[in-house]
Design an enzyme around this catalytic site. Structure first.
Site, PDB file in Angstrom:
ATOM      1  N   GLU A 173      14.905   0.977   4.476  1.00 31.15           N
ATOM      2  CA  GLU A 173      13.022   1.215   4.438  1.00 31.15           C
ATOM      3  C   GLU A 173      12.940   1.808   3.013  1.00 31.15           C
ATOM      4  OE1 GLU A 173      13.032   4.324   4.209  1.00 31.15           O
ATOM      5  OE2 GLU A 173      15.095   4.140   4.683  1.00 31.15           O
ATOM      6  N   GLU A 316      17.024   3.287   2.094  1.00 26.72           N
ATOM      7  CA  GLU A 316      17.383   1.921   1.540  1.00 26.72           C
ATOM      8  C   GLU A 316      18.441   0.633   2.755  1.00 26.72           C
ATOM      9  OE1 GLU A 316      19.251   1.553  -2.220  1.00 26.72           O
ATOM     10  OE2 GLU A 316      17.333   3.147  -3.135  1.00 26.72           O
TER      11      GLU A 316
END
Length: 345
Positions: A173, A316
């Site tokens: 994310e 991430e």
């Protein structure tokens, strides 16, 4: 039990195949149980895929991106504009997750489900439900319908992965401010004291932590999210990228794809998905333990144990990608090791 009419149905793991897989592991040239978590991983992968010799050669990372109105309250060290800049960085293949994914042979899929970025970025899947959540400190982050729409985005992405033959997906994310909603979700769904869940996120000073806690507390008081209704919690104090990852979890589990959970934000999404459909828990692997204090509480609530402890808090999907070789090791061991019968015992 999932009753959201999202077109997903999660099956129990194949118990007979898991029993057969355990018997195979027990026949390998080693003391019983001596490969520890690797054996557990291999047996669960067998149950997920329905075969004693599972594979994780086709790998993917899904990076959901969204912005947060609560950033206006000063809870982050960076402005929301950084979300868009990082999306461009993902597109160029120069972010940390890109580097690690290349090393691990995983495809990276970046999805804009709710950023404030106005420009189209090459290589980014545009599936924006809205341009960032509203400020949860003054009202709901989003409507129930918007949360469902973001979940649907994630389910659609998971279905595409299934068509591509993906066997394991890492949750990633990007969204400035998203440790704030993650802590709020954790507090409501676990009942753990809020002040023990708040971390530094993007790197705020320790002196700012009480303010961050006060903002989350205000959001909980204003919105009164219902802990018995995970979708209500997600809509009132969550994020669009978190909702997107909820959909990836639900869709992946429905498709028989193993899911590697990253840090606290991915963990919050996994927790919501688990509350919506408990059976997804068997498909989840906790890749690592984040430095964010809410992460351990979230993993404990789902019943997951982290595979790695690297003191990371980047997000991430970086930690999740780093755990991919452990899953591959489990599949190779059960396939390639000799049995006692092979060596004449």
């Amino acid at each position: 039990m999932l009753n959201l009419k999202l077109g997903v149905g999660v099956r129990e793991l194949d118990a007979q195949v898991m029993e057969d897989a355990r018997a195979r592991w027990d026949q390998l040239t080693k003391p019983l149980g001596s490969l520890g978590k690797l054996e557990e991983i291999g047996i669960r992968l067998a149950g997920i895929q329905g075969k004693v010799f599972p594979e994780v050669t086709k790998r993917a990372v899904v990076v959901m991106c969204g912005d947060h109105g609560v950033v206006a309250e000063g809870v982050s060290a960076y402005p929301s504009a950084v979300t868009g800049l990082m999306m461009a960085n993902f597109s160029s293949g120069r972010a940390a997750v890109n580097v690690l994914a290349r090393q691990m042979g995983a495809d990276v899929h970046v999805v804009d489900v709710g950023s404030c970025c106005e420009q189209e970025i090459d290589g980014i899947v545009s599936a924006k439900v809205k341009a960032g959540t509203d400020n949860m400190a003054v009202g709901p982050a989003m409507s129930r319908e918007e949360a469902l729409a973001a979940i649907e985005v994630g389910i659609t992405i998971a279905k595409r992965l299934q068509r591509d033959g993906v066997q394991v997906v890492a949750l990633g994310e990007m969204g400035i401010g998203n440790t704030t909603p993650s802590s709020a979700i954790a507090a409501v769904l676990t009942g753990h004291p809020l002040l023990e869940l708040i971390g530094r996120g993007t790197g705020i000073e320790t002196s700012v932590l009480p303010h961050k806690g006060a903002v989350i507390q205000r959001a909980l008081e204003v919105n009164q999210p219902n802990p018995a209704d995970a979708l209500d919690v997600l809509a009132k104090v969550g994020g669009l990228e978190i909702a997107g990852l909820v959909g990836v979890v639900l869709g992946a589990a429905s498709a028989g794809i193993a899911v590697l959970v990253d840090g606290v934000i991915a963990g919050a999404a996994a927790l919501v998905a688990h509350r919506l459909e408990e059976k997804v828990g068997a498909y989840l692997f906790a890749s690592h333990l984040s430095q964010e204090p809410a992460h351990r509480v979230i993993l404990d609530a789902i019943g997951l144990s982290p595979l790695l402890q690297l003191e990371m808090r980047l997000g991430e999907g970086t930690g999740a990608v780093l755990a991919m070789p452990l899953l591959e090791s489990a599949t190779r061991l059960v396939r390639e090791m000799a049995t006692f019968a092979d060596i004449g015992l």
